[in-house]
Design an enzyme around this catalytic site. Structure first.
Site, PDB file in Angstrom:
ATOM      1  CG  ASP A  54      -0.178   0.015   2.545  1.00  0.00           C
ATOM      2  OD1 ASP A  54       0.854  -0.679   2.635  1.00  0.00           O
ATOM      3  OD2 ASP A  54      -0.597   0.729   3.471  1.00  0.00           O
TER       4      ASP A  54
ATOM      5  CD  GLU B 261       4.289   0.843   6.985  1.00  0.00           C
ATOM      6  OE1 GLU B 261       4.977   1.113   7.972  1.00  0.00           O
ATOM      7  OE2 GLU B 261       3.928   1.701   6.163  1.00  0.00           O
TER       8      GLU B 261
END
Ligand SMILES: [Zn+2]
Length: 467
Positions: free
Chosen positions: A95, A159
């Protein structure tokens, strides 16, 4: 130097790779990955996980995709070792943080190549790392090298929003164990015309805290002392003026002694000095205060933050009408805590400093600081492998941000942060900023460093092919 024959062999293997072709392969993979928009929220990492999984399968490396919920995908690939040893874990995340296209030179999800750089959100953080790890691991397989220790590639979702749906899910739900984790966090840095490896061995713990002031509402034409805005301002002023804790951490002293001072005759005095400091909490605090103040004065905020518990006021909310005194006001503080401090004690300290019953403290979220040994076998091998590719000063530090490494450390797996690139201040400012990009030169260096690191950690000398 220990392992010098093995390192010589590793150097020869690294030099024998046809980097021109491999580099192109990595660049193409990175561009494809950047073009998949994994802005978190919402993340939607599935397509990115599938791309990497497909890349591994093209070379016969087995992989699986795990999902904490639909579309929140992480990808795990395995290269088995010959021996029953815990694997090396190569960690990254899929991400990225949001990007506002109107501020960028090129669209943030274009993967444009210009001026020797690949441009796009995630180019460094963390798709660049994921690609370098994936390609280096594939190279081992393609070269027919059978590692003694297995290699496990893990690229996770979520994350940037705390890792609950990525690393935390993976660590808690899959049977993950490892010799050590290599993740983002530290990096090689360019300081003036010097290049220094600064991997990180630990990170501060974030405490997000809401401070609420309750007062009396009323008409703004008649000011009174129970205005919650005033109460909040006074409370914040007292907190900001106070010292929330500063010191030289034990990890820093251990790292400095070992990597910067050891074996240097001219610095033997400094070694004795640090050995004395190590034994005295008082001395650690005095030095921590001196260094954090000095770096703060010099505008070196990142360095200053390595020696202090820091605080930033990030959100303030209050009021709804020009002429009305509201009944409450609140602020959110982002506090980053050094190893060796406890968040409950810190909140208690603030409560005493504020000393006002109208002010309350509420934890929004908290993670303990976490660290691994800066002088471990893992770190020594990292130092040796990197110097086989590009010799340079190696100094492990404590990171001021936090990463997914903390979930692995909590499980007892040592974790280290190291982006295998040399980044300038400007490069670093593009992470989470505008015009994120990575140089093609760095991609090539990263591939070489990563290959050397994997070979050194996962193979014994006699398992390395002769050339
Ligand atoms: Zn990241």
């Amino acid at each position: 130097m220990r392992n010098s024959r093995k390192l010589q062999k590793i150097k020869e293997i690294v030099n024998s790779v046809r980097w021109h072709e491999v580099k192109e392969e990595a660049i193409e993979l990175l561009r494809k990955l950047i073009r998949i928009d994994t802005t978190n929220p919402p993340g939607n990492e599935r397509e990115a996980a599938e791309l990497l999984s497909k890349y591994f399968s093209e070379y016969g490396v087995e992989s699986q995709i795990v999902e904490s919920e639909p579309q929140r995908s992480s990808v795990i690939a395995n290269l088995k070792g010959k021996k029953d040893l815990k694997p090396l874990i190569l960690l990254s995340h899929l991400d990225v943080v949001p990007a506002n296209p109107s501020e960028w030179r090129f669209p943030p999800f274009s993967g444009e190549i210009k001026d020797g750089y690949i441009w796009g959100r995630g180019a460094i953080d963390c798709k660049g790392l994921a690609v370098v790890e994936a390609v280096a691991m594939n190279l081992i397989k393609r070269a027919g090298i059978k590692p003694d220790r297995g290699i496990k590639f893990i690229s996770v979702a979520d994350e940037e929003m705390g890792g609950e749906k990525g690393a935390k899910y993976v660590v808690e739900n899959l049977d993950i164990d490892g010799f050590g984790v290599l993740n983002e966090g530290g990096t090689g840095v360019v300081l003036g015309n010097r290049k220094i490896y600064m991997p990180c061995f630990g990170e501060k713990g974030p405490l997000w805290l809401r401070i609420k002031a309750k007062g009396k509402p009323g008409h703004a034409s008649m000011p009174h002392k129970d205005n919650p805005n005033l109460i909040l301002i006074q409370a914040l002023y007292k907190i900001l003026k106070s010292d929330l804790g500063r010191k030289l951490s034990d990890g820093f002293i251990r790292s400095a002694k070992f990597y910067l001072i050891d074996n240097k005759k001219s610095l033997s005095g400094l070694k004795i000095f640090f050995s004395l400091v190590e034994k005295s909490d008082f001395a650690k605090e005095i030095l921590g205060k001196a260094l954090s103040s000095l770096f703060y004065m010099l505008n070196k905020n990142k360095l200053s933050a390595m020696f202090s518990n820091t605080l930033s006021v990030t959100i303030m909310k209050s009021g709804y009408k020009e002429n009305v005194i509201p009944e409450e006001a609140d602020a959110v503080l982002d506090i980053r805590i050094l190893p060796g401090y406890d968040h409950d004690e810190l909140i208690e300290k603030m409560r005493k400093i504020v000393d006002d019953p109208r002010v309350s403290f509420e934890i929004i979220s908290v993670y303990e600081p976490s660290q691994s040994d800066p002088v471990s076998d893992f770190m020594m091998m990292l130092k040796e492998a990197t110097s086989a590719v590009f010799p340079s000063t190696f100094f492990p530090i404590l990171a001021t941000g936090f990463t997914d490494s903390r979930f692995f450390r909590k499980k007892g797996i040592p974790a280290y942060g190291f982006l295998p690139f040399f980044l300038t201040d400007e490069d670093l400012s593009t992470m989470h900023g505008i015009d994120e990009r990575i140089s093609i030169e760095n991609i090539e260096l990263g591939l070489k460093l990563m290959l050397a690191i994997i070979l050194h950690i996962c193979t014994e000398e006699n398992s390395l092919p002769g050339l």
